[in-house]
Design a protein around this motif. Sequence first.
Motif, PDB file in Angstrom:
ATOM      1  N   GLY A 195      40.004  30.697  34.876  1.00  0.00           N
ATOM      2  CA  GLY A 195      38.820  30.509  35.712  1.00  0.00           C
ATOM      3  C   GLY A 195      38.904  31.283  37.007  1.00  0.00           C
ATOM      4  N   GLU A 196      40.127  31.596  37.463  1.00  0.00           N
ATOM      5  CA  GLU A 196      40.329  32.342  38.692  1.00  0.00           C
ATOM      6  C   GLU A 196      40.688  33.801  38.406  1.00  0.00           C
ATOM      7  OE1 GLU A 196      43.499  30.215  40.480  1.00  0.00           O
ATOM      8  OE2 GLU A 196      42.276  28.502  41.062  1.00  0.00           O
ATOM      9  N   ALA A 197      40.555  34.216  37.153  1.00  0.00           N
ATOM     10  CA  ALA A 197      41.041  35.526  36.748  1.00  0.00           C
ATOM     11  C   ALA A 197      39.951  36.568  36.614  1.00  0.00           C
ATOM     12  CB  ALA A 197      41.814  35.405  35.429  1.00  0.00           C
ATOM     13  N   THR A 198      38.875  36.446  37.366  1.00  0.00           N
ATOM     14  CA  THR A 198      37.906  37.525  37.390  1.00  0.00           C
ATOM     15  C   THR A 198      38.449  38.651  38.260  1.00  0.00           C
ATOM     16  OG1 THR A 198      36.759  36.640  39.330  1.00  0.00           O
ATOM     17  CG2 THR A 198      35.979  35.921  37.142  1.00  0.00           C
ATOM     18  N   PHE A 199      37.967  39.852  38.022  1.00  0.00           N
ATOM     19  CA  PHE A 199      38.432  41.005  38.793  1.00  0.00           C
ATOM     20  C   PHE A 199      38.166  40.783  40.280  1.00  0.00           C
ATOM     21  CE2 PHE A 199      37.980  45.100  40.826  1.00  0.00           C
ATOM     22  CZ  PHE A 199      39.069  45.801  40.339  1.00  0.00           C
ATOM     23  N   GLY A 200      36.989  40.253  40.623  1.00  0.00           N
ATOM     24  CA  GLY A 200      36.633  40.054  42.018  1.00  0.00           C
ATOM     25  C   GLY A 200      37.545  39.071  42.727  1.00  0.00           C
ATOM     26  N   ALA A 201      37.843  37.947  42.070  1.00  0.00           N
ATOM     27  CA  ALA A 201      38.699  36.925  42.682  1.00  0.00           C
ATOM     28  C   ALA A 201      40.106  37.468  42.923  1.00  0.00           C
ATOM     29  CB  ALA A 201      38.757  35.693  41.787  1.00  0.00           C
ATOM     30  N   ILE A 202      40.630  38.191  41.946  1.00  0.00           N
ATOM     31  CA  ILE A 202      41.988  38.727  42.092  1.00  0.00           C
ATOM     32  C   ILE A 202      42.007  39.860  43.121  1.00  0.00           C
ATOM     33  CG2 ILE A 202      43.818  39.960  40.870  1.00  0.00           C
ATOM     34  CD1 ILE A 202      43.054  38.331  38.384  1.00  0.00           C
TER      35      ILE A 202
ATOM     36  N   LEU B 136      32.445  45.256  38.336  1.00  0.00           N
ATOM     37  CA  LEU B 136      33.596  44.535  37.776  1.00  0.00           C
ATOM     38  C   LEU B 136      33.789  43.133  38.335  1.00  0.00           C
ATOM     39  CD1 LEU B 136      36.230  47.430  37.903  1.00  0.00           C
ATOM     40  CD2 LEU B 136      34.786  46.770  35.975  1.00  0.00           C
ATOM     41  N   GLU B 137      33.082  42.773  39.400  1.00  0.00           N
ATOM     42  CA  GLU B 137      33.399  41.547  40.141  1.00  0.00           C
ATOM     43  C   GLU B 137      33.491  40.308  39.261  1.00  0.00           C
ATOM     44  OE1 GLU B 137      32.097  39.140  44.172  1.00  0.00           O
ATOM     45  OE2 GLU B 137      30.854  40.774  43.438  1.00  0.00           O
ATOM     46  N   ARG B 138      32.527  40.085  38.380  1.00  0.00           N
ATOM     47  CA  ARG B 138      32.468  38.840  37.605  1.00  0.00           C
ATOM     48  C   ARG B 138      33.183  38.928  36.253  1.00  0.00           C
ATOM     49  NH1 ARG B 138      28.846  35.340  39.864  1.00  0.00           N
ATOM     50  NH2 ARG B 138      27.445  36.199  41.440  1.00  0.00           N
ATOM     51  N   MET B 139      33.755  40.054  35.950  1.00  0.00           N
ATOM     52  CA  MET B 139      34.392  40.220  34.638  1.00  0.00           C
ATOM     53  C   MET B 139      35.800  39.647  34.624  1.00  0.00           C
ATOM     54  SD  MET B 139      33.219  44.053  33.470  1.00  0.00           S
ATOM     55  CE  MET B 139      33.984  43.799  31.853  1.00  0.00           C
ATOM     56  N   PRO B 140      36.176  38.878  33.565  1.00  0.00           N
ATOM     57  CA  PRO B 140      37.585  38.469  33.420  1.00  0.00           C
ATOM     58  C   PRO B 140      38.453  39.720  33.389  1.00  0.00           C
ATOM     59  CG  PRO B 140      36.194  37.290  31.878  1.00  0.00           C
ATOM     60  CD  PRO B 140      35.328  38.359  32.491  1.00  0.00           C
ATOM     61  N   ILE B 141      39.526  39.714  34.142  1.00  0.00           N
ATOM     62  CA  ILE B 141      40.270  40.955  34.349  1.00  0.00           C
ATOM     63  C   ILE B 141      40.850  41.509  33.055  1.00  0.00           C
ATOM     64  CG2 ILE B 141      42.535  39.928  34.872  1.00  0.00           C
ATOM     65  CD1 ILE B 141      42.463  42.066  37.302  1.00  0.00           C
ATOM     66  N   ASP B 142      41.188  40.633  32.109  1.00  0.00           N
ATOM     67  CA  ASP B 142      41.758  41.116  30.859  1.00  0.00           C
ATOM     68  C   ASP B 142      40.705  41.610  29.869  1.00  0.00           C
ATOM     69  OD1 ASP B 142      44.431  41.266  31.065  1.00  0.00           O
ATOM     70  OD2 ASP B 142      44.920  39.533  29.825  1.00  0.00           O
ATOM     71  N   SER B 143      39.427  41.484  30.245  1.00  0.00           N
ATOM     72  CA  SER B 143      38.370  41.969  29.353  1.00  0.00           C
ATOM     73  C   SER B 143      37.948  43.391  29.691  1.00  0.00           C
ATOM     74  CB  SER B 143      37.145  41.050  29.439  1.00  0.00           C
ATOM     75  OG  SER B 143      36.485  41.218  30.690  1.00  0.00           O
TER      76      SER B 143
END
Length: 414
Positions: A100-107, A139-146
């Motif tokens: 849930g915290e692993a979006t590109f924007g959050a990281i 990229l902000e809302r995308m899960p980083i591994d996607s």
Amino acid sequence: MAAEKLLTEAACKAAKAKAKLYYLNDGAGLRLRIRPDGSRTWIYRYRLGGKEMSSGLGAYPKVTLQIARAKIDEARQHVAKGDNPSTANRVAKANQIIKGEATFGAIAREWLAHNESEWSAHYYERNNGLLKRYLLPDLERMPIDSIQEAYLYTIIKASYDKGTKESARRARGIAAQIFSYARATHRGTINPARDMADNPYFKKPPVKHFSALPQNKVGDLINALNVTGINQKLDLKTVCALRLALYTGLRDNSIRGALWNEIDFENATWTIPSTRMKSGREHQVPLPSQAISALLLIKPLTYRDGNNYIFPGRGKHKIMSENTLRLALHRLGFVVTAHGLRSLITDVLNENRFNPDAIERQLDHSEKNKIRRAYLRSNFMDERIGMMQWFADWCDAQAAGFSMDKVTQLRAAA
């Protein structure tokens, strides 16, 4: 032996509290525990490593009989592999929180905050700007591994093709650091930006040297800055900032982030902390009388206490924006960069035979020869005081059409 009778949803609903805790069995280790207070909880009993153990599966009726049976099937798979279902459940919950915290924007924002204390203000501002301009919009809302390499390529390529080639290349480098940070904090497993590092499409653009102000245009610049009232195209803060860039040779980052407590009016010096210097060391520069006059002119506008910025930005920006000085020069008709004023200072002072070491120290350049650098520890302050006052007077002479001898005579008469 008769087969164990399975539970029904009706039986679960009808289970009433008794004086003592009791269980209703569904078989294969699944039980509904009913406490004297009326609460009902699913329990899975199993053996692991020769020991009898139990694991909670949730409260009834939120976890229905059907859901409990599905959970027990999953738990049995963990037991079959020799894993504790309770531990596996905790890991699964942790992974859900992490995802849930692993979006590109959050990281990306966490990466910025994590490194802010170790970066100069300029480096932080640059990275934050590149991130907001080139990466977060897509990229902000995308899960980083996607985020796959092909998609990241299209984003970087779009910026590169618009002509901002070096910024696009830097944005890729920032993305690589963010993906690396995600892996280090166990929220990502891939780094498509790193895999793009050797992509031949993103060629390094040829180095463009900063456009310097020609010496024969210095008088025109001074006269343009001297204009007052409605005919002045720039606001007073920008005029003052350009004067300081010209009279000190400081980089625009050092000027834009200046605080009033860095200025010593009594001794006519400006001390810039190491965090705002490219060299990473504290830098002290003398202020000629023209620079002091500019500061005194703007002081009523921006001074509240020593911790205020001399050149505050507009709106949500704390300081004057990065391109203000360059665009201001262009608006006045000088297609040069603020950084190019440093080249002007170097040329004029060297041509007039000032001490090269004092000039390099004024501009905060490092001695390239390691042995010489070890012994060259003077800051040449006494020389630089006279040198920079001479340069400021030389600028005034260009504007007035006087020779430097005439300026010297006028100063002596004053």
